[in-house]
Each structure stands twice: as structure tokens, then as C-alpha cells.
Scaffold this motif. Structure first.
Motif, PDB file in Angstrom:
ATOM      1  N   VAL A 107     -14.877   4.234  -5.822  1.00 57.81           N
ATOM      2  CA  VAL A 107     -13.960   3.102  -5.964  1.00 57.81           C
ATOM      3  C   VAL A 107     -12.530   3.614  -5.790  1.00 57.81           C
ATOM      4  O   VAL A 107     -12.100   4.506  -6.529  1.00 57.81           O
ATOM      5  CB  VAL A 107     -14.109   2.420  -7.343  1.00 57.81           C
ATOM      6  CG1 VAL A 107     -13.131   1.261  -7.473  1.00 57.81           C
ATOM      7  CG2 VAL A 107     -15.542   1.960  -7.566  1.00 57.81           C
ATOM      8  N   LEU A 108     -11.825   3.049  -4.815  1.00 60.40           N
ATOM      9  CA  LEU A 108     -10.440   3.436  -4.547  1.00 60.40           C
ATOM     10  C   LEU A 108      -9.533   2.218  -4.657  1.00 60.40           C
ATOM     11  O   LEU A 108      -9.918   1.119  -4.253  1.00 60.40           O
ATOM     12  CB  LEU A 108     -10.302   4.022  -3.138  1.00 60.40           C
ATOM     13  CG  LEU A 108     -11.093   5.279  -2.822  1.00 60.40           C
ATOM     14  CD1 LEU A 108     -10.951   5.625  -1.345  1.00 60.40           C
ATOM     15  CD2 LEU A 108     -10.627   6.442  -3.689  1.00 60.40           C
ATOM     16  N   GLY A 109      -8.353   2.420  -5.170  1.00 56.55           N
ATOM     17  CA  GLY A 109      -7.343   1.365  -5.201  1.00 56.55           C
ATOM     18  C   GLY A 109      -6.466   1.471  -3.972  1.00 56.55           C
ATOM     19  O   GLY A 109      -6.027   2.564  -3.611  1.00 56.55           O
ATOM     20  N   ALA A 110      -6.227   0.331  -3.325  1.00 59.81           N
ATOM     21  CA  ALA A 110      -5.382   0.307  -2.131  1.00 59.81           C
ATOM     22  C   ALA A 110      -3.970  -0.104  -2.514  1.00 59.81           C
ATOM     23  O   ALA A 110      -3.780  -1.080  -3.236  1.00 59.81           O
ATOM     24  CB  ALA A 110      -5.939  -0.659  -1.099  1.00 59.81           C
ATOM     25  N   GLU A 113       2.206  -1.739  -0.858  1.00 60.18           N
ATOM     26  CA  GLU A 113       3.550  -1.660  -0.295  1.00 60.18           C
ATOM     27  C   GLU A 113       3.479  -1.406   1.202  1.00 60.18           C
ATOM     28  O   GLU A 113       2.867  -0.441   1.649  1.00 60.18           O
ATOM     29  CB  GLU A 113       4.340  -0.546  -0.981  1.00 60.18           C
ATOM     30  CG  GLU A 113       4.627  -0.853  -2.438  1.00 60.18           C
ATOM     31  CD  GLU A 113       5.468   0.211  -3.098  1.00 60.18           C
ATOM     32  OE1 GLU A 113       6.163   0.955  -2.390  1.00 60.18           O
ATOM     33  OE2 GLU A 113       5.416   0.301  -4.325  1.00 60.18           O
ATOM     34  N   GLY A 114       4.082  -2.284   1.955  1.00 55.69           N
ATOM     35  CA  GLY A 114       4.066  -2.141   3.414  1.00 55.69           C
ATOM     36  C   GLY A 114       2.664  -2.307   3.946  1.00 55.69           C
ATOM     37  O   GLY A 114       1.848  -3.040   3.407  1.00 55.69           O
ATOM     38  N   ASN A 115       2.367  -1.618   5.001  1.00 51.58           N
ATOM     39  CA  ASN A 115       1.033  -1.666   5.607  1.00 51.58           C
ATOM     40  C   ASN A 115       0.237  -0.408   5.309  1.00 51.58           C
ATOM     41  O   ASN A 115      -0.719  -0.097   6.010  1.00 51.58           O
ATOM     42  CB  ASN A 115       1.150  -1.857   7.121  1.00 51.58           C
ATOM     43  CG  ASN A 115       1.658  -3.225   7.476  1.00 51.58           C
ATOM     44  OD1 ASN A 115       1.404  -4.189   6.750  1.00 51.58           O
ATOM     45  ND2 ASN A 115       2.378  -3.334   8.576  1.00 51.58           N
ATOM     46  N   ASN A 116       0.627   0.337   4.294  1.00 50.62           N
ATOM     47  CA  ASN A 116      -0.015   1.601   3.984  1.00 50.62           C
ATOM     48  C   ASN A 116      -0.861   1.473   2.723  1.00 50.62           C
ATOM     49  O   ASN A 116      -0.329   1.290   1.632  1.00 50.62           O
ATOM     50  CB  ASN A 116       1.055   2.683   3.802  1.00 50.62           C
ATOM     51  CG  ASN A 116       0.465   4.050   3.600  1.00 50.62           C
ATOM     52  OD1 ASN A 116      -0.749   4.234   3.534  1.00 50.62           O
ATOM     53  ND2 ASN A 116       1.336   5.034   3.488  1.00 50.62           N
ATOM     54  N   PRO A 117      -2.190   1.586   2.842  1.00 54.81           N
ATOM     55  CA  PRO A 117      -3.040   1.459   1.662  1.00 54.81           C
ATOM     56  C   PRO A 117      -3.016   2.688   0.755  1.00 54.81           C
ATOM     57  O   PRO A 117      -3.555   2.651  -0.342  1.00 54.81           O
ATOM     58  CB  PRO A 117      -4.427   1.253   2.252  1.00 54.81           C
ATOM     59  CG  PRO A 117      -4.381   1.960   3.558  1.00 54.81           C
ATOM     60  CD  PRO A 117      -2.960   1.781   4.054  1.00 54.81           C
ATOM     61  N   GLY A 118      -2.409   3.756   1.209  1.00 51.18           N
ATOM     62  CA  GLY A 118      -2.340   4.985   0.432  1.00 51.18           C
ATOM     63  C   GLY A 118      -3.066   6.113   1.138  1.00 51.18           C
ATOM     64  O   GLY A 118      -3.941   5.871   1.971  1.00 51.18           O
ATOM     65  N   PRO A 119      -2.720   7.355   0.807  1.00 48.12           N
ATOM     66  CA  PRO A 119      -3.288   8.487   1.536  1.00 48.12           C
ATOM     67  C   PRO A 119      -4.794   8.666   1.354  1.00 48.12           C
ATOM     68  O   PRO A 119      -5.493   8.999   2.302  1.00 48.12           O
ATOM     69  CB  PRO A 119      -2.514   9.692   1.001  1.00 48.12           C
ATOM     70  CG  PRO A 119      -1.914   9.231  -0.286  1.00 48.12           C
ATOM     71  CD  PRO A 119      -1.721   7.765  -0.178  1.00 48.12           C
ATOM     72  N   LEU A 120      -5.318   8.442   0.143  1.00 47.64           N
ATOM     73  CA  LEU A 120      -6.762   8.620  -0.060  1.00 47.64           C
ATOM     74  C   LEU A 120      -7.558   7.577   0.706  1.00 47.64           C
ATOM     75  O   LEU A 120      -8.549   7.901   1.362  1.00 47.64           O
ATOM     76  CB  LEU A 120      -7.117   8.547  -1.542  1.00 47.64           C
ATOM     77  CG  LEU A 120      -6.720   9.734  -2.387  1.00 47.64           C
ATOM     78  CD1 LEU A 120      -7.151   9.517  -3.832  1.00 47.64           C
ATOM     79  CD2 LEU A 120      -7.317  11.021  -1.851  1.00 47.64           C
ATOM     80  N   VAL A 121      -7.136   6.333   0.622  1.00 51.72           N
ATOM     81  CA  VAL A 121      -7.834   5.268   1.344  1.00 51.72           C
ATOM     82  C   VAL A 121      -7.787   5.550   2.838  1.00 51.72           C
ATOM     83  O   VAL A 121      -8.810   5.465   3.538  1.00 51.72           O
ATOM     84  CB  VAL A 121      -7.234   3.879   1.025  1.00 51.72           C
ATOM     85  CG1 VAL A 121      -7.835   2.810   1.926  1.00 51.72           C
ATOM     86  CG2 VAL A 121      -7.444   3.530  -0.438  1.00 51.72           C
ATOM     87  N   GLN A 123      -7.344   8.454   4.480  1.00 50.34           N
ATOM     88  CA  GLN A 123      -8.138   9.624   4.872  1.00 50.34           C
ATOM     89  C   GLN A 123      -9.635   9.390   4.740  1.00 50.34           C
ATOM     90  O   GLN A 123     -10.415   9.778   5.617  1.00 50.34           O
ATOM     91  CB  GLN A 123      -7.731  10.834   4.035  1.00 50.34           C
ATOM     92  CG  GLN A 123      -6.345  11.352   4.345  1.00 50.34           C
ATOM     93  CD  GLN A 123      -5.949  12.487   3.412  1.00 50.34           C
ATOM     94  OE1 GLN A 123      -6.754  13.346   3.110  1.00 50.34           O
ATOM     95  NE2 GLN A 123      -4.713  12.464   2.943  1.00 50.34           N
ATOM     96  N   LEU A 124     -10.052   8.759   3.648  1.00 51.93           N
ATOM     97  CA  LEU A 124     -11.487   8.582   3.425  1.00 51.93           C
ATOM     98  C   LEU A 124     -12.097   7.496   4.302  1.00 51.93           C
ATOM     99  O   LEU A 124     -13.260   7.611   4.691  1.00 51.93           O
ATOM    100  CB  LEU A 124     -11.763   8.319   1.951  1.00 51.93           C
ATOM    101  CG  LEU A 124     -11.603   9.563   1.078  1.00 51.93           C
ATOM    102  CD1 LEU A 124     -11.516   9.188  -0.398  1.00 51.93           C
ATOM    103  CD2 LEU A 124     -12.750  10.544   1.311  1.00 51.93           C
ATOM    104  N   THR A 125     -11.353   6.470   4.632  1.00 50.03           N
ATOM    105  CA  THR A 125     -11.922   5.441   5.506  1.00 50.03           C
ATOM    106  C   THR A 125     -12.072   5.942   6.939  1.00 50.03           C
ATOM    107  O   THR A 125     -12.943   5.466   7.666  1.00 50.03           O
ATOM    108  CB  THR A 125     -11.110   4.125   5.484  1.00 50.03           C
ATOM    109  OG1 THR A 125      -9.748   4.405   5.809  1.00 50.03           O
ATOM    110  CG2 THR A 125     -11.214   3.442   4.138  1.00 50.03           C
TER     111      THR A 125
END
Length: 153
Positions: A107-110, A113-121, A123-125
Motif C-alpha cells: 500500500v503506497l500513498g500518492a 502536489e502537481g503531477n508527481n505522485p512521489g518517488p516511491l509510487v 519507481q515501483l509502478t
């Protein structure tokens, strides 16, 4: 028994991921495993005090974890477990999934802010087709009420 693996960090979206994991675990009689990853970069250049800094970081993580754990126990009846690993985030997440065969969902939180879901999301997707478990991505902007409604269905 199915475990929901959720990542504990300082991001705002972590809160919704924690809520989702706890509610889904409660509704499916599963468990929650909370993983916090210490970056080795945090201690680079501090040879003499690295062990003290590492211990302080672990204490901070454990205090942060206790806030979520208390809520999970009191509100959802779920008693989460904490795992702390040190290394590069994606590699440590994959290692934890490999080390614990009871983990069934990541389970990851996205971020919102902006169009960036975050580095983990991000990289893992990119490698989601080869991951050993499915990923659930919880939008950071979901309200608590909407999240509860989704988890009940």
C-alpha cells in the motif's frame, strides 16, 4: 493470513495509506506491517556520531509508529508490526516483500502536489509488472469519509 505492507515516512500521503491498510486489514481479517526505511545517506560524513544518529532516528521512527499503531489498535482492532530497514527505499521494500511471504499487498500513498505522485509510487509502478505482489495506490487527496466508504465495500 494476508499482510498489508505500508511505508512509514514523513510524507503527508502516508496518513491515507496507513488508514487504508488498517481499514482493509480489519475488514478482511488481515494484518498490517509498517516498514520504515532509513537512508544510509542520512549518516554520510558523520563517522564519529553515526551510531548515535542512527539510534535517534530509530527512536523517532518508533515514536511516529506508535501514533499510527495506537489508532489502528483503538479504531480498527488491528495490531500492526514495525519493521525498520536501512538502505535504498525501493530495494528495501522489495527485500521485505521477499523476506516475508505473508505480505500480500503493498500500500503506497500518492502525493497530490502537481503531477508527481512521489518517488516511491513512480519507481515501483514502473516495474509493477514484475513485482511479486499487487500495489494499491491511495490518493493523498481522498477524504477520510471517502476512504472509509471505499474500504467498507
Amino acid at each position: 493470513m494476508r499482510k498489508f505492507l505500508v511505508i512509514l515516512d514523513d510524507s503527508r500521503e502516508c496518513l491515507n495509506a496507513m488508514r487504508f491498510a488498517a481499514m482493509r486489514a480489519a475488514n478482511t481479517h488481515g494484518q498490517v506491517q509498517i516498514l520504515s526505511i532509513i537512508s544510509p545517506e542520512e549518516f554520510k560524513g558523520f563517522m564519529g556520531v553515526a551510531d548515535v544518529m542512527r539510534a535517534e532516528t530509530r527512536e523517532r521512527i518508533e515514536a511516529h509508529y506508535e501514533v499510527f499503531a495506537k489508532w489502528m489498535r483503538d479504531r480498527q482492532g488491528v495490531d500492526p508490526e514495525l519493521v525498520i530497514r536501512e538502505g535504498e527505499a525501493v530495494a528495501e521494500i522489495l527485500a521485505q516483500i521477499h523476506d516475508d511471504p505473508e505480505i500480500g499487498i503493498l500500500v503506497l500513498g500518492a502525493g497530490s502536489e502537481g503531477n508527481n505522485p512521489g518517488p516511491l509510487v513512480t519507481q515501483l509502478t514502473r516495474s509493477s509488472g514484475t513485482l511479486p505482489v499487487p500495489i494499491t495506490i491511495v490518493p493523498g487527496e481522498l477524504t477520510r469519509d471517502r476512504l472509509e466508504a471505499i474500504c467498507k465495500s
